[in-house]
Design an enzyme around this catalytic site. Structure first.
Site, mmCIF file in Angstrom:
data_model
loop_
_atom_site.group_PDB
_atom_site.id
_atom_site.type_symbol
_atom_site.label_atom_id
_atom_site.label_comp_id
_atom_site.label_asym_id
_atom_site.label_seq_id
_atom_site.Cartn_x
_atom_site.Cartn_y
_atom_site.Cartn_z
ATOM 1 N N ARG A 723 -8.994 -3.349 7.210
ATOM 2 C CA ARG A 723 -9.895 -2.985 8.113
ATOM 3 C C ARG A 723 -11.151 -3.553 7.375
ATOM 4 N NH1 ARG A 723 -9.128 2.966 10.555
ATOM 5 N NH2 ARG A 723 -9.577 3.450 8.310
ATOM 6 N N ASN A 774 2.009 -1.438 -1.073
ATOM 7 C CA ASN A 774 1.527 -0.697 -0.040
ATOM 8 C C ASN A 774 1.884 0.653 -0.126
ATOM 9 O OD1 ASN A 774 0.149 0.317 2.126
ATOM 10 N ND2 ASN A 774 1.600 -0.602 3.605
ATOM 11 N N GLU A 885 0.000 12.297 1.161
ATOM 12 C CA GLU A 885 -0.564 12.330 -0.210
ATOM 13 C C GLU A 885 -1.670 13.215 -0.401
ATOM 14 O OE1 GLU A 885 -3.803 10.035 1.813
ATOM 15 O OE2 GLU A 885 -1.462 10.522 1.945
ATOM 16 N N ASP A 886 -2.329 13.638 0.584
ATOM 17 C CA ASP A 886 -3.242 14.973 0.333
ATOM 18 C C ASP A 886 -2.953 15.909 0.128
ATOM 19 O OD1 ASP A 886 -2.492 14.534 2.770
ATOM 20 O OD2 ASP A 886 -4.447 14.526 3.841
ATOM 21 N N ARG A 929 3.907 16.156 8.472
ATOM 22 C CA ARG A 929 3.111 17.023 7.557
ATOM 23 C C ARG A 929 3.884 18.297 7.587
ATOM 24 N NH1 ARG A 929 -1.434 14.238 5.946
ATOM 25 N NH2 ARG A 929 -2.775 15.975 5.534
#
Length: 972
Positions: A723, A774, A885-886, A929
């Site tokens: 992006r 990635n 990951e957060d 999640r």
């Protein structure tokens, strides 16, 4: 002569002119005298002659006057009328002349003339209108230019003020550099010995029994800056076993493999501080063919092959003394005797009554007269896998209360052993307690039913294990507490007792160790066992039930959690045991551990390519009149300043709270803060107090960083994937951001950036790094180019104002051990699920438990923990879902600190105008999640997330202040 007629404005002849001299109102009589007539005719002739002479100028003058009046009239009307009115003819023109008295030709000419006049006037009016509009446009442009110049003036004034502040800060830094009188510590350089140990005279067994570190260890080979180099004798090349004995192949292979991963191992014996010798577990060659971990014999019908303790030692002491670097007395040698398959005393203590000279003995079983406190080291048996994740071996930590309050299964062997009166009373009281009329359930078995795996053959009395490993595991998973009875005959430690502690901690049953005041536990110099187990003298047996009932749920879960952490880090595997042994010996000598390895950054650009630069947009995100901080050159955070003090002053915390004594970190979020007056009295270096100590409001606040820690900057880590334009816009918005040290862009795409891509010049270095693959885990890689403690993790489409970023940075400086950021989330309990599970929730809430790392500050220390300490299963799950990951970072930080995150400002989400639709807007994203939270909870054994009900705003936010004062931030 016919009479003359007066022409009125109406064009009608209504009355003959009066020709009399009297000037009366009546007409003259027809019989007037001829003289009078002649006189009258002469006067008229003269008047007409004069009139004809001035007729043309008067007509022209009148026409000019009429045209002027007409033009004025039209202009005044046109100014207020719509444009269509310009083409209308005024009716006043009809009143100036009598067109009915004119001939057709004259009238036509007159009309054409008026049409021409009208056309000319219309053209002129259009030109005037066009000119007026152009003037108005010019005026508007000039006004806009004036406003822009005013804004530019304010920006330049603000920039000038920032430059003045920067100059003052630079002058302060210069004075500090001149006055500095302490060494600038950095990454330690190794100072290694370069010779082999000198030959010394052997010592007797009596002298060896009194060995301590000060009289039996050669410190000269272990400099403080040596890094504690360790040399391993290859067990295949330097075997010290007697004929007919050998070390288990699994143990030899695993030990060499795990030590190969250890940063302290060296290949050159000249550089070694200590020398490791693997002396056990030594088994008879026929026993090596057996696969049963706890077997000491062949089948029951075979003749026992047990050697006696006194006359048959599996270690050949002559071979031991002949090791090439023994140096005559074994100084700086460590004898590793690691029990694995046979836990009986005769195999786990082969060095009893052997003269090991000055060598340090590391094993599980010690006699009281054999153990040398502060010199020898007690370690648990090797009962786990070689290494890797071990979370699947553990039980869940909750609920706090399990089916059984206290359990024990064991049998005294040999059967002919006798108990002293106190031990007999203990067994009797325990049996009565199990039969008591209470609601508490006990499993207290002192005979193995069915027969135990452990067969007869131990010559020393001890409590053997009952049942199989799986049956004991199941019982312990249902146990709140697990009773640990001490070995008999006054031994300070036995392998069977340590195996019970190992299994209890693994299953979450809190050990209750009777007679703990007589025992020595593993790594007791560094591990605080009071936080893991209930340590009781035997005299407390009558109060045991009362004490167990007095333990509250919070304390019980705290004991269980600490026990699991100790088990995972120091006991669970061969890797954990070997690393802990080396760390314990190094800790004795006060030598710092090896520096934690950073990830070497690899740029996406080759060494010859120079990326194109572009000027960033200026003034888009900040108010020009708000000064947020000085402009400073890049200033990395001081690193490795506490190399020689942290493990001396905070060793207990490193071993029991942080659970990471294995590496030396550049900085820690737990570093102590100085007292307030220290920054003004002798320890001022680096501090930038508000108003030089006087304090102040917004103006003084913006000039200095203040706080309780010296000045520092932060690094932005931005993860991106194909992006480019979104990334360029985000980078451009960082121009002029105070306290920004560097921007690290993690290029997650396998495709390199375009060669013609223009990177904005934002005044600080922008490092674009190639990701190994990635993965969202790349967001938290501890790259070596990150040189600050504070790391701002942001998404490439996160839109943050400068004041928001700086406020978050200031708040993080006061909560360095926590996640500090903007978007808050929470985990909600699913009431509709009978089994109970967590749901990820992003709705507006007055309580939150997570701050997303798409816009959050974390300490670099947690990047190391995420990469090297977090269970691999969690990182694999992040790669599987490309998500969570957060959540994993929030789990990790709350697990280490037992604190919730800190949310700043009122921002809940971040809208990115024009950005592509993100994955977070997909319903699958939320379902994943949900699964992540529940999976992470299983890996950790519990859910470490904690709730918080407040957010942070600046102190003067919404506070009335005098007009001559400024707030800390205008909008925060």
């Amino acid at each position: 002569m016919p009479p003359a007629y007066d022409l009125g404005h109406s064009g009608e002849a209504y009355q003959p002119l009066d020709t009399g001299s009297g000037g009366g109102n009546e007409a003259c009589a027809p019989n007037s005298s001829s003289a009078q007539i002649r006189h009258s005719m002469g006067f008229r002739t003269s008047w007409m002659r004069q009139f004809r002479r001035y007729k043309l100028p008067m007509v022209l003058l009148m026409l000019l006057f009429l045209v002027s009046c007409l033009a004025y009239r039209i202009l005044s009307v046109e100014q207020d009328a719509p444009p269509l009115d310009l083409h209308r003819s005024s009716p006043l023109l009809d009143a100036y002349e009598d067109f009915s008295a004119m001939r057709a030709g004259d009238l036509k000419m007159r009309i054409e003339e008026m049409v021409r006049i009208k056309s000319t006037v219309s053209v002129e009016l259009r030109e005037l209108e066009s000119r007026r509009q152009k003037l108005q446009s010019d005026i508007s442009q000039y006004n806009q230019k004036i406003e822009e110049l005013k804004q530019e003036l304010l920006r330049e004034q603000t920039e000038l003020e920032r430059l003045k502040i920067s100059v003052e800060q630079a002058q302060v830094a210069q004075r500090e550099a001149v006055q500095r009188n302490t060494p600038d510590l950095a990454l330690p350089r190794s100072l290694l010995p370069n010779t082999l140990p000198r030959k010394s005279n052997p010592i007797t067994g009596g002298m060896a029994a009194s060995c301590e570190m000060h009289n039996c260890f050669n410190h000269s080979r272990c400099s403080l800056t040596s890094g504690f180099p360790v040399y391993l004798y290859d067990p295949d090349e330097h075997s010290v076993q007697r004929k007919g004995y050998d070390i288990d192949g699994f143990l030899k292979t695993t030990l060499k493999q795990t030590l190969g991963y250890n940063a302290h191992i060296v290949k050159d014996p000249k550089h070694a501080c200590i020398y490791l010798v693997l002396v056990g577990e030594a088994l008879l060659e026929q026993d090596l063919l057996r696969n049963n971990r706890y077997a000491a014999q062949e089948a029951e019908h075979q003749q026992p092959s047990t050697p006696t303790l006194e006359n048959d030692c599996p270690v050949d002491m002559e071979k031991l003394y002949s090791l090439p670097y023994w140096g005559g007395d074994g100084r700086n040698h460590v004898l590793l005797n690691l029990a694995r398959r046979d836990l009986t005393s005769h195999r786990t203590n082969p060095l009893y009554r052997q003269n090991t000279m000055r060598a340090i003995v590391v094993q599980s079983a010690f006699e009281r007269e054999q153990f040398r406190p502060g010199y020898d080291l007690i370690v648990p048996p090797i009962l786990g896998p070689p290494g890797g994740d071990v979370w699947q071996e553990c039980a869940e930590m909750v609920p706090a209360r399990r089916k059984y309050l206290l359990t024990y299964q064991g049998e005294l062997r040999p059967k002919q052993s006798s108990l002293n009166p106190l031990d007999a009373f203990i067994l009797e009281h325990l049996a009565d307690m199990a039969k008591g009329a209470t609601q508490d359930q006990f499993v207290l078995q002192f005979q193995c039913v069915p027969a135990t795996e452990q067969q007869e053959g131990d010559s020393l009395p001890d409590w053997t294990l009952c049942g199989s490993d799986s049956s004991r595991r199941q019982l312990l998973k249902d146990s709140t507490f697990s009773l640990i009875l001490p070995p008999l005959n006054g031994r300070v430690s036995s392998t069977l007792m340590l195996a019970r502690i190992y299994e209890a901690l693994r299953s979450g049953a809190v050990p209750v160790i009777l007679g703990a005041d007589e025992l020595r536990l593993p790594y007791a110099e560094t591990v605080d066992w009071r936080r893991t187990a209930l340590l009781l003298p035997k005299a407390r047996i009558t109060e045991l039930h009362f004490l167990l009932r007095a333990v509250q749920d919070a304390d019980l879960l705290l004991l269980r959690r600490q026990g699991r952490l100790i088990w995972e880090r120091y006991l669970s595997s061969v890797q954990a045991t070997v690393d802990t042994v080396i760390a314990s010996l190094r800790d004795r000598l006060g030598i710092p551990p090896r520096p934690v390895p950073s990830v070497i950054a690899q740029s996406v650009f080759n060494s010859t390519f120079i990326p194109l630069k572009s000027d960033p947009p200026v003034g888009l995100d900040t108010e020009p009149e708000e000064s947020l901080g000085p402009i400073e050159p890049p200033y990395p955070s001081p690193a490795f300043r506490r190399n020689y003090t942290i493990l001396r002053m905070q060793a207990k915390e490193a071993w029991n709270d942080w659970l990471d004594p294995f590496y030396l970190y550049p900085q820690l979020p737990f570093d102590p803060a100085l007292p307030s007056e220290a920054k003004f009295m002798g320890s001022h270096t680096g501090f930038r107090p508000i108003g030089k100590g006087l304090g102040g409001a917004g103006k003084e606040f913006g000039e200095s960083l203040g706080g309780n820690y010296p000045r520092e900057q932060f690094t932005i880590v931005m993860l991106t994937y194909e992006r480019e334009q979104v990334l360029m816009d985000s980078l451009g918005r960082l121009y002029g951001l105070p306290y920004l040290h560097k921007v690290v862009v993690v290029w997650n795409s396998p495709k390199p950036p375009l060669d013609d891509l223009r990177w904005p010049d934002i005044g600080v270095p922008v490092a674009v790094l190639r990701a190994p693959r990635n993965s969202l885990n790349n967001r938290f890689l501890p790259f070596d180019v990150i040189e600050t403690e504070a790391v701002l993790s942001v998404d490439d489409d996160a839109h943050l104002r400068h004041d928001e970023i700086l406020f978050g940075f200031r708040v993080w400086r006061e909560h360095r051990d926590r996640v500090v950021g903007f978007p808050g989330r929470y985990h909600a309990w699913d009431l509709g699920n009978p089994n109970g599970q967590w749901h990820y929730n992003s709705n507006y809430s007055c309580e939150l438990s997570m701050v997303l790392t798409g816009a959050a500050f974390v300490h670099k220390y947690y990047l190391y923990l995420y990469t090297y300490h977090l269970p691999q299963a969690i990182r694999d799950k992040v790669d599987e879902y490309m998500n969570c990951e957060d959540i994993a970072m929030n789990f990790l930080v709350s697990h280490i600190t037992r604190k919730p995150p800190v949310k700043v400002t009122s921002r809940w989400t971040f809208r990115c105008p024009g950005c592509p639709v993100s994955l977070s807007e997909d319903d699958t994203h939320f379902q994943e999640r949900h699964k992540c939270i529940n999976f992470f909870s299983r890996v950790f054994g519990y859910t470490p997330l904690l709730n918080t009900q407040y957010r942070a705003d600046s102190i003067l936010f919404k506070t009335r202040i005098p007009h001559d004062k400024q707030k800390c931030f205008k909008y925060i």
